[in-house]
Design an enzyme around this catalytic site. Sequence first.
Site, short mmCIF file in Angstrom:
data_model
loop_
_atom_site.label_atom_id
_atom_site.label_comp_id
_atom_site.label_asym_id
_atom_site.label_seq_id
_atom_site.Cartn_x
_atom_site.Cartn_y
_atom_site.Cartn_z
N HIS A 287 0.83 -1.21 0.00
CA HIS A 287 0.00 0.00 0.00
C HIS A 287 0.86 1.26 0.00
O HIS A 287 1.96 1.27 0.57
CB HIS A 287 -0.96 0.01 1.19
CG HIS A 287 -0.30 0.14 2.54
ND1 HIS A 287 -0.03 1.35 3.13
CD2 HIS A 287 0.13 -0.80 3.43
CE1 HIS A 287 0.53 1.17 4.31
NE2 HIS A 287 0.65 -0.13 4.52
N ASP B 18 -0.77 4.37 0.75
CA ASP B 18 -1.36 5.33 1.67
C ASP B 18 -0.57 5.33 2.97
O ASP B 18 -0.13 4.28 3.46
CB ASP B 18 -2.84 5.02 1.93
CG ASP B 18 -3.09 3.60 2.41
OD1 ASP B 18 -2.59 2.66 1.74
OD2 ASP B 18 -3.78 3.41 3.43
N ASP C 6 6.57 2.01 6.47
CA ASP C 6 5.20 1.50 6.35
C ASP C 6 4.49 2.16 5.17
O ASP C 6 3.73 3.08 5.35
CB ASP C 6 4.45 1.76 7.66
CG ASP C 6 3.07 1.14 7.69
OD1 ASP C 6 2.80 0.25 6.87
OD2 ASP C 6 2.27 1.55 8.55
N GLU D 188 -5.17 0.72 2.77
CA GLU D 188 -4.82 -0.32 3.74
C GLU D 188 -4.95 0.19 5.16
O GLU D 188 -5.40 -0.55 6.05
CB GLU D 188 -3.40 -0.82 3.48
CG GLU D 188 -3.02 -2.07 4.27
CD GLU D 188 -2.54 -1.80 5.68
OE1 GLU D 188 -2.52 -2.73 6.51
OE2 GLU D 188 -2.18 -0.63 5.98
N GLU D 189 -4.56 1.43 5.38
CA GLU D 189 -4.60 1.97 6.74
C GLU D 189 -6.02 2.13 7.27
O GLU D 189 -6.23 2.32 8.46
CB GLU D 189 -3.89 3.34 6.79
CG GLU D 189 -2.41 3.30 6.45
CD GLU D 189 -1.55 2.66 7.53
OE1 GLU D 189 -2.11 2.23 8.56
OE2 GLU D 189 -0.32 2.59 7.35
N GLU E 265 5.11 -5.82 4.35
CA GLU E 265 4.89 -4.93 5.49
C GLU E 265 6.13 -4.97 6.39
O GLU E 265 6.93 -5.92 6.33
CB GLU E 265 3.66 -5.37 6.27
CG GLU E 265 2.33 -5.10 5.58
CD GLU E 265 1.82 -3.68 5.81
OE1 GLU E 265 2.57 -2.86 6.38
OE2 GLU E 265 0.67 -3.39 5.42
N HIS F 39 4.43 4.96 11.94
CA HIS F 39 3.44 5.87 12.52
C HIS F 39 4.05 6.80 13.57
O HIS F 39 3.33 7.61 14.16
CB HIS F 39 2.26 5.11 13.15
CG HIS F 39 1.45 4.31 12.17
ND1 HIS F 39 0.10 4.06 12.36
CD2 HIS F 39 1.77 3.71 11.00
CE1 HIS F 39 -0.36 3.32 11.36
NE2 HIS F 39 0.65 3.11 10.52
#
Length: 423
Positions: A101, A103, A134, A168-169, A192, A392
């Site tokens: 992903h 995003d 990520d 995905e998030e 991931e 994050h």
Amino acid sequence: MTNWQALIRERIEKERDAATELLQEWVREPSVQGEERSIQEKIARTLHAMGMEVDLWVMGGEELLKHPYFVSPRTEFSGSPNVVGVWKGTGGGRSIILNGHVDVVPAGDPDQWSHDPFSGEIEDGKLYGRGSTDMKGGNLSSLLAIQVLQALGIRLKGDVIFQSVVEEESGGAGTLAAILRGYKADAALIPEPTNMKIFPKQQGSMWFRLQVKGRSAHGGTRYEGVSAIEKSLQVVSAIAKLEKVRNDRIADPLYAKLPIPIPINIGVIEGGKWPSSVADLVKLEGRMGVAPGEQMEDAKREMAEALAALANDDPWFSEHPVELEWYGARWVPGDVGEAHPLMEILQEQFVKATGERAVVEASPWGTDGGLLTTLADTPAIIVGPGTTAVAHYPNESVELDEVFRCAEIFALTILEWCGYEQE
């Protein structure tokens, strides 16, 4: 006999500078939710230049939006297209999906970052920026693996499907849309950030909201009311007991190192309107882990039963039951057997590339792999560079050596999995 590993490693080294610049370019794209079009169009151009069959589309339509697995805070995706590139094989081999992903979560307070959150700055072998670990670093590993195999003139028998998805998030709507568009394969790899551990199993999760009721009264005579705040403490205790029951029955050795394999986390609590009034309503919001192989409806039922059982000890809950709502994000659990052929090949190639045995565990979080495994009949294994210890967070980064090591493992794995035409 051709020493493909030596040739692949040598080619990766030749491509290292160009690949690093490409990853920097990706990280400099602030591809937060709703703003992924720019990076997706760049990825599509790269795939075109690689001679792949490219599909760039904006997802939508009733088939997606009304699908039971669809979860998203939005229904309009014009700024967030999906991209898929297919490298067609010559036939007779096994196919593979490389899914990642683009995003990223918001960068947060820039003052907490040592570098601009979207700088792509490199320092001490690490590339910094939101989304670097990520999971744009892992996406680069996947893309580079394909580029290297192409550069070596290898003709694979099986198809390789590179997926660059959104959402995905927020629960996986991008991968769901790719599945509904017909993209499936014999297996999948999802890079991931696992710190290069291999996760054949991954827990799922889903968000819940609870409304705990009380009865308002003046604070000076609070004994005439019923505090929803006090009642919510009983609810929190019941959820903690449920968490223990659910985790005590997990004996899978892949979860041995996790203190709580499938946690139930309460992340939001709101209640009361006035300091001198008894609170008549408390809202709790949280996340419930779902075990690999467990049906999400069964997990929901256990939560409902635990909340209903509160009435056995407190008559208040008989007349004022806790309201339970399932809302927001949801990730489907996934389970790929350790004896799956891709697991065996992946571990063999890991040893070849690193000289060490891979650590095999179960994922403590959900990914899009559950959708591929469950809905697309495409067993998905999770392994990639980077770690959730920085994902994050401010100063998110990925080690470049790990990105290129992962690319080597993927290239070797694809070669063995898909098969190739002998010269």
